[in-house]
Design a protein around this motif. Structure first.
Motif, PDB file in Angstrom:
ATOM      1  N   LEU A 249       0.778  -1.313  -0.214  1.00 44.92           N
ATOM      2  CA  LEU A 249      -0.576   0.393  -0.336  1.00 44.92           C
ATOM      3  C   LEU A 249       0.421   1.169  -0.135  1.00 44.92           C
ATOM      4  O   LEU A 249       2.061   0.794   0.545  1.00 44.92           O
TER       5      LEU A 249
ATOM      6  N   SER B 110       0.120   6.013   0.026  1.00 45.44           N
ATOM      7  CA  SER B 110      -0.666   6.875  -0.308  1.00 45.44           C
ATOM      8  C   SER B 110       0.342   8.412  -0.720  1.00 45.44           C
ATOM      9  O   SER B 110       1.676   8.182  -0.555  1.00 45.44           O
ATOM     10  N   ARG B 111      -0.261   9.150  -1.053  1.00 42.95           N
ATOM     11  CA  ARG B 111      -0.180  10.088  -1.157  1.00 42.95           C
ATOM     12  C   ARG B 111       0.009  11.491  -0.208  1.00 42.95           C
ATOM     13  O   ARG B 111      -1.104  11.064   0.173  1.00 42.95           O
ATOM     14  N   GLU B 112       0.651  12.137   0.503  1.00 49.65           N
ATOM     15  CA  GLU B 112       0.393  13.136   1.633  1.00 49.65           C
ATOM     16  C   GLU B 112       0.328  14.684   0.633  1.00 49.65           C
ATOM     17  O   GLU B 112       0.123  14.945  -0.766  1.00 49.65           O
TER      18      GLU B 112
ATOM     19  N   ILE C 237       5.074  10.723  -1.384  1.00 49.91           N
ATOM     20  CA  ILE C 237       4.186   8.615  -1.213  1.00 49.91           C
ATOM     21  C   ILE C 237       5.558   8.696  -0.123  1.00 49.91           C
ATOM     22  O   ILE C 237       6.021   8.619   0.604  1.00 49.91           O
ATOM     23  N   SER C 238       3.592   8.272   0.420  1.00 50.10           N
ATOM     24  CA  SER C 238       3.876   6.834   1.798  1.00 50.10           C
ATOM     25  C   SER C 238       3.861   6.075   1.152  1.00 50.10           C
ATOM     26  O   SER C 238       2.793   5.211   0.824  1.00 50.10           O
TER      27      SER C 238
ATOM     28  N   TRP D 174       2.497   1.707   3.280  1.00 53.87           N
ATOM     29  CA  TRP D 174       2.640   1.406   4.349  1.00 53.87           C
ATOM     30  C   TRP D 174       3.713   0.068   4.425  1.00 53.87           C
ATOM     31  O   TRP D 174       3.303  -0.961   4.117  1.00 53.87           O
TER      32      TRP D 174
ATOM     33  N   GLU E  81      -2.301   2.379  -3.758  1.00 55.96           N
ATOM     34  CA  GLU E  81      -2.864   3.268  -3.096  1.00 55.96           C
ATOM     35  C   GLU E  81      -4.095   3.899  -3.224  1.00 55.96           C
ATOM     36  O   GLU E  81      -5.491   2.808  -3.266  1.00 55.96           O
ATOM     37  N   THR E  82      -4.169   4.228  -1.383  1.00 55.50           N
ATOM     38  CA  THR E  82      -4.898   4.342  -0.523  1.00 55.50           C
ATOM     39  C   THR E  82      -5.032   5.240   0.480  1.00 55.50           C
ATOM     40  O   THR E  82      -4.210   6.419   0.102  1.00 55.50           O
ATOM     41  N   ALA E  83      -6.202   5.882   0.216  1.00 54.84           N
ATOM     42  CA  ALA E  83      -6.201   7.098   1.036  1.00 54.84           C
ATOM     43  C   ALA E  83      -6.923   7.642   2.346  1.00 54.84           C
ATOM     44  O   ALA E  83      -7.766   8.051   3.027  1.00 54.84           O
TER      45      ALA E  83
ATOM     46  N   THR F  40       3.564   4.018   8.703  1.00 54.88           N
ATOM     47  CA  THR F  40       4.026   4.300   7.133  1.00 54.88           C
ATOM     48  C   THR F  40       5.251   4.774   7.337  1.00 54.88           C
ATOM     49  O   THR F  40       5.445   5.295   8.272  1.00 54.88           O
TER      50      THR F  40
END
Length: 207
Positions: free
Chosen positions: A38, A40-42, A47-48, A50, A126-128, A146
């Motif tokens: 996984l 995610s976009r900060e 990008i982070s 997980w 990709e997750t939010a 993360t």
């Protein structure tokens, strides 16, 4: 778990038969797994990545940081069936079409009494979702964190000695915050080349 049967392969990826999971690892037979990382976009565009914290109840690599969600594919399963790992381990439900495939990455982990030869079907999601949305499977996953993808990349490329990870670990029904440094030995010892391929794949997707 001892009754799980896995399809076995030769080193070229040709099917050779099937065997119980314990025998597969004892004999060092190639087999298929599902890996999903996984990201995610900060808000600042960074990008982070997980990472799951493996349960201390696990027989292998207990308490180490690992792939966000992963599992073995049984003899009757395809990579699409691996999507169940996200629901089982992390408590989230997503369609298979939401995953970005990185292909099959073969690699080996050789530890005392345990030879793991995997043909990993690797995907990115990709997750939010916020951390609060995840409900972890306690016998498998003890926590979720993360890290900056840039820092994660630098760690495995050798230009950093540690990275900051933030998230939570479960203690009973309580979520205990994590904010600490992680080093190479904090991670499950997948081959460094495996981690570098993951980094290259994520970089390509988010280029």
């Amino acid at each position: 778990m001892n009754d799980e049967w896995l399809t076995t392969f030769d080193e070229d990826g040709n099917i050779t038969g099937s065997a119980p999971r314990n025998d597969v690892h004892r004999l060092g037979l190639w087999h298929e797994t599902f890996h999903c990382w996984l990201v995610s976009r900060e808000p600042d565009g960074e990008i982070s990545i997980w990472l799951q914290l493996r349960s201390r109840q696990k027989r292998d690599y207990a308490g180490l940081l690992d792939i966000t969600a992963a599992g073995h594919l049984l003899t009757h399963e395809t990579p699409q069936d691996g999507i169940r790992e996200l629901e089982e381990e992390l408590g989230i439900s997503v369609p298979f079409a939401a995953l970005h495939p990185l292909g099959i990455i073969p690699y080996t982990m050789d530890t005392s009494g345990f030879l793991d030869r995997e043909r990993a079907n690797v995907f990115i999601l990709e997750t939010a979702l916020p951390m609060e949305a995840f409900n972890l499977q306690p016998e498998e996953v003890a926590g979720l964190v993360t890290a900056s993808f840039t820092d994660f990349s630098s760690l495995w490329e050798g230009s950093r000695s540690s990275i900051r990870v933030r998230g939570f670990r479960m203690e009973g029904t309580l979520r205990i915050p994590i904010d600490e440094e992680a080093v190479i030995s904090s991670f499950v010892p997948h081959e460094p080349s495996y981690y570098r391929k993951i980094i290259a794949g994520i970089s390509a997707v988010f280029a």
